[in-house]
Design an enzyme around this catalytic site. Sequence first.
Site, PDB file in Angstrom:
ATOM      1  N   ASP A   1      61.105  34.036  34.170  1.00 43.79           N
ATOM      2  CA  ASP A   1      60.341  35.277  33.993  1.00 43.79           C
ATOM      3  C   ASP A   1      61.155  36.363  33.320  1.00 43.79           C
ATOM      4  O   ASP A   1      62.376  36.319  33.270  1.00 43.79           O
ATOM      5  CB  ASP A   1      59.817  35.790  35.344  1.00 43.79           C
ATOM      6  CG  ASP A   1      60.936  36.053  36.341  1.00 43.79           C
ATOM      7  OD1 ASP A   1      61.948  36.668  35.972  1.00 43.79           O
ATOM      8  OD2 ASP A   1      60.804  35.638  37.507  1.00 43.79           O
TER       9      ASP A   1
ATOM     10  N   SER B   1      64.049  43.837  33.307  1.00 43.74           N
ATOM     11  CA  SER B   1      64.251  44.916  32.351  1.00 43.74           C
ATOM     12  C   SER B   1      63.515  46.152  32.863  1.00 43.74           C
ATOM     13  O   SER B   1      62.284  46.182  32.890  1.00 43.74           O
ATOM     14  CB  SER B   1      63.718  44.533  30.968  1.00 43.74           C
ATOM     15  OG  SER B   1      63.798  45.633  30.081  1.00 43.74           O
TER      16      SER B   1
ATOM     17  N   TYR C   1      71.367  44.484  38.520  1.00 42.86           N
ATOM     18  CA  TYR C   1      70.033  44.484  39.119  1.00 42.86           C
ATOM     19  C   TYR C   1      70.004  45.338  40.395  1.00 42.86           C
ATOM     20  O   TYR C   1      69.351  44.995  41.373  1.00 42.86           O
ATOM     21  CB  TYR C   1      69.575  43.060  39.457  1.00 42.86           C
ATOM     22  CG  TYR C   1      69.284  42.178  38.261  1.00 42.86           C
ATOM     23  CD1 TYR C   1      69.349  42.684  36.967  1.00 42.86           C
ATOM     24  CD2 TYR C   1      68.944  40.847  38.418  1.00 42.86           C
ATOM     25  CE1 TYR C   1      69.080  41.874  35.870  1.00 42.86           C
ATOM     26  CE2 TYR C   1      68.668  40.026  37.320  1.00 42.86           C
ATOM     27  CZ  TYR C   1      68.741  40.555  36.052  1.00 42.86           C
ATOM     28  OH  TYR C   1      68.461  39.763  34.960  1.00 42.86           O
TER      29      TYR C   1
ATOM     30  N   GLU D   1      64.623  35.901  28.445  1.00 42.98           N
ATOM     31  CA  GLU D   1      65.307  37.184  28.627  1.00 42.98           C
ATOM     32  C   GLU D   1      64.677  38.236  27.736  1.00 42.98           C
ATOM     33  O   GLU D   1      64.031  37.928  26.733  1.00 42.98           O
ATOM     34  CB  GLU D   1      66.803  37.053  28.318  1.00 42.98           C
ATOM     35  CG  GLU D   1      67.595  36.405  29.435  1.00 42.98           C
ATOM     36  CD  GLU D   1      69.059  36.796  29.420  1.00 42.98           C
ATOM     37  OE1 GLU D   1      69.543  37.227  28.360  1.00 42.98           O
ATOM     38  OE2 GLU D   1      69.717  36.667  30.468  1.00 42.98           O
TER      39      GLU D   1
ATOM     40  N   HIS E   1      64.942  41.693  25.269  1.00 42.44           N
ATOM     41  CA  HIS E   1      65.788  42.463  24.352  1.00 42.44           C
ATOM     42  C   HIS E   1      64.978  43.660  23.873  1.00 42.44           C
ATOM     43  O   HIS E   1      64.853  43.921  22.681  1.00 42.44           O
ATOM     44  CB  HIS E   1      66.272  41.595  23.185  1.00 42.44           C
ATOM     45  CG  HIS E   1      67.754  41.658  23.015  1.00 42.44           C
ATOM     46  ND1 HIS E   1      68.394  41.810  21.811  1.00 42.44           N
ATOM     47  CD2 HIS E   1      68.754  41.620  23.934  1.00 42.44           C
ATOM     48  CE1 HIS E   1      69.699  41.838  21.976  1.00 42.44           C
ATOM     49  NE2 HIS E   1      69.949  41.720  23.264  1.00 42.44           N
TER      50      HIS E   1
ATOM     51  N   SER F   1      79.679  41.977  20.606  1.00 46.08           N
ATOM     52  CA  SER F   1      79.611  41.140  19.404  1.00 46.08           C
ATOM     53  C   SER F   1      78.996  39.798  19.766  1.00 46.08           C
ATOM     54  O   SER F   1      79.230  39.265  20.859  1.00 46.08           O
ATOM     55  CB  SER F   1      81.024  40.924  18.833  1.00 46.08           C
ATOM     56  OG  SER F   1      81.570  42.134  18.362  1.00 46.08           O
TER      57      SER F   1
ATOM     58  N   HIS G   1      71.272  46.589  34.003  1.00 42.25           N
ATOM     59  CA  HIS G   1      71.102  45.378  33.207  1.00 42.25           C
ATOM     60  C   HIS G   1      71.894  44.206  33.785  1.00 42.25           C
ATOM     61  O   HIS G   1      71.474  43.058  33.707  1.00 42.25           O
ATOM     62  CB  HIS G   1      71.548  45.651  31.769  1.00 42.25           C
ATOM     63  CG  HIS G   1      71.082  44.626  30.790  1.00 42.25           C
ATOM     64  ND1 HIS G   1      69.780  44.556  30.351  1.00 42.25           N
ATOM     65  CD2 HIS G   1      71.736  43.619  30.154  1.00 42.25           C
ATOM     66  CE1 HIS G   1      69.659  43.561  29.492  1.00 42.25           C
ATOM     67  NE2 HIS G   1      70.829  42.967  29.358  1.00 42.25           N
TER      68      HIS G   1
ATOM     69  N   ASN H   1      64.964  37.391  34.257  1.00 39.54           N
ATOM     70  CA  ASN H   1      65.577  38.612  33.761  1.00 39.54           C
ATOM     71  C   ASN H   1      64.740  39.802  34.237  1.00 39.54           C
ATOM     72  O   ASN H   1      63.517  39.698  34.333  1.00 39.54           O
ATOM     73  CB  ASN H   1      65.605  38.513  32.226  1.00 39.54           C
ATOM     74  CG  ASN H   1      65.917  39.818  31.528  1.00 39.54           C
ATOM     75  OD1 ASN H   1      65.051  40.388  30.887  1.00 39.54           O
ATOM     76  ND2 ASN H   1      67.117  40.298  31.635  1.00 39.54           N
TER      77      ASN H   1
ATOM     78  N   ARG I   1      72.149  30.744  23.278  1.00 44.10           N
ATOM     79  CA  ARG I   1      73.497  30.509  23.820  1.00 44.10           C
ATOM     80  C   ARG I   1      73.437  30.237  25.317  1.00 44.10           C
ATOM     81  O   ARG I   1      74.182  29.408  25.837  1.00 44.10           O
ATOM     82  CB  ARG I   1      74.422  31.700  23.533  1.00 44.10           C
ATOM     83  CG  ARG I   1      74.892  31.770  22.111  1.00 44.10           C
ATOM     84  CD  ARG I   1      76.082  32.696  21.935  1.00 44.10           C
ATOM     85  NE  ARG I   1      75.822  34.045  22.413  1.00 44.10           N
ATOM     86  CZ  ARG I   1      75.121  34.964  21.750  1.00 44.10           C
ATOM     87  NH1 ARG I   1      74.590  34.663  20.578  1.00 44.10           N
ATOM     88  NH2 ARG I   1      74.936  36.168  22.252  1.00 44.10           N
TER      89      ARG I   1
END
Length: 738
Positions: A501, A541, A52, A93, A95, A318, A49, A539, A116
């Site tokens: 992307d 994944s 890479y 990104e 999740h 957090s 993650h 990102n 953020r």
Amino acid sequence: MQNQPIENIEEVLKQHKLSNLEYANIKDILKREPNFVEIGIFSAMWSEHCSYKSSKKHLNGFPTKAPWVIQGPGENAGVIDIGDGMAAVFKMESHNHPSFIEPYQGAATGVGGIMRDVFTMGARPVASLNALRFGNITNNDKTSKHQRFLVRGVVDGIGGYGNCMGVPTIGGEMSFDESYNGNILVNAFNLGIAKSDEIFYGKAEGTGNPVMYVGSKTGRDGLGGAVMSSDSFTEESKSLRPTVQVGDPFTEKLLLEACMELFKTDYVVGIQDMGAAGLTSSAFEMAGRSGSGMIMHLDQVPAREEGMTPYDFMLSESQERMLLCAKKGSEQAIIDIFEKYDLAAAVVGEVTETGNMELFWHGEKCADVPVDPVSEEAPILDRPTSKPAYLDEIKDVTLSDFDKISNQGAFDKLLKSVEVVDKSWVYNQYDSMVQTNTIKKGGMLDASVIRVKENGKALAMSSDCNVRFCYIDPRGGAAAAVMEAGRNVAMSGARPLAITDCLNYGNPENPEVMWQFAEGCLGIKEACSELVTPVIGGNVSLYNETNGISVFPTPAIATVGVNDDQDKVLMSSFQSEGNTLYLVGKSESEFGASLYMKELYGKVAGNLPKIDYKAELALWDLVIEANKKSLLECAKDLSSGGAAIALAKMSATSSIGCDVTISTKDERDIFAESMSRAIIEVKPENEKAFESMLGELSCEKIGKTSSSKLNINDISTSLEDLQTTYFGEFKKIVEQDI
């Protein structure tokens, strides 16, 4: 230094997803055995993650530069110049893993994290999109019921967080395939606006400058999140719920406003979001970008739980937290700003010139790790690749392999597909009009558009990926995703400028998946180069696999473009009756991986429709330039379901019918999915001027907009029946368990 030998080292390495080879490398870097905190740091920074390690080799060579690119990959978000001293800051990104385990919080924190990334750069977030993939939701079995639960949870999480932040969710995409039954994909995109000379970067430099922690206090939520997202799912994965972060949009809203106030000062040297791997990744990335070292006193980090350890502080994920490097002497002024917003703020360390990350716990050193090797010597794996065997089995499948279905029967079935029907059940849960800049929102087809008050321009954005194309041709499918995202932006009258992307793939330890990934990267490189839409961030994944079944290759592409006049945003639905309709672009009998083949025959097979970048750019140029001359009423690209489904959507969303005859070699070609095509609506008095701009583009005048019926060749349906199906079907499906 706390450096007692670690007992059961093999078990510890297994828990941290570190190989024996990586452990040997860590010992070489440190010149000693690592302690438990250091194991955690390396584990996070060398996770798939964060590092890479499987994908980096293939990401090299992405086109990242253009005159309008201010910041490319490597920062919190990418930045492009949009004229008149203004910049657009954006990124997308994934999740995925958290959203599969805990859909509401997984999706919500994905939205919070990407916001953020954007406002860390000094930009106020002004628009969000999302790209969502789910499994089969239409059956009554356990899988479909769970998928419907995931749809409801994810949509609720996205809406809950975005709405509380006061940032409009203005569009996105949602698709469904059985390959996502075990792994849904949740990709979040955000765009912000800033002055082009007021961009902030994630760096920690200037020996002696203070390092400060601001935002929410740290708890144990999300521990190991980055490592968890670097592995496949099994039946036991539900026990991973504690690794999913918990978001608080109200706190993030306060953090946003505090940061915006801070950015008006000259106190900030650099600032970084604490995302995956929390304090570890933010500290190492900030120091690494500047070639600096850092001292941090972890007992000074604001905590919201008792008995937390250095390991907990470094690995917690957090939410709603930032790390910043400040100018020496500005500490109290910064603390005052954040305390005004009821946020924690504390000096936790300082920049050094040692090149090491030195961590202290109540005065005792608990970790000492050189910064550069953690990032520079992270493993770069050259994983084996192998062309998937299935490709040879499916490449020659054509419509002639199946029984013929009447066009009316095919149309009626395709129109009900969850891929086609309106998703107002989804986007009505999102506030799309907050900030009052939205011109084109979810449900209005193709790209979404906002105005830029500061310069009178408009920004168009679209997220796209035809996953069936990517399955039958991973390289061509990825290129097609870049083309379609750009085409959607161009159909709104905006010039596509850059992409971000989310490259979602299966298990990289499977050579066939790694081949799909490598090919997908080649397709993106080629398309972005040809279309001059550089990659400015993104990102990867991987490990989107459950019980050995990987998702379809899914390189989601989000393109952003600029329209120089916010009053000339082109719509994608019919504007009035009696106008002339054109089909622009070359149409062929191309049904490889088509929605037609999938919905009617249950097959994802065949050969990819032809790619022609010259024709693609010519289509963009035609629409953009003709729109500037006010010659067009609307433009909509053709994609899944071909011309018939595009016209059906245009009719349903506008409450205007059409009477159309399209020339075909095979009567089913009205459903074919040839690329680089669009339906364009023109007033009769503008026909000649429009036709004079076509150049070498193929174009057919196919008919006119009309009153109450949709007539396309041998298909006919009333507007009422069309709209009943188009607007009512999705809600019926997704709410059937409630």
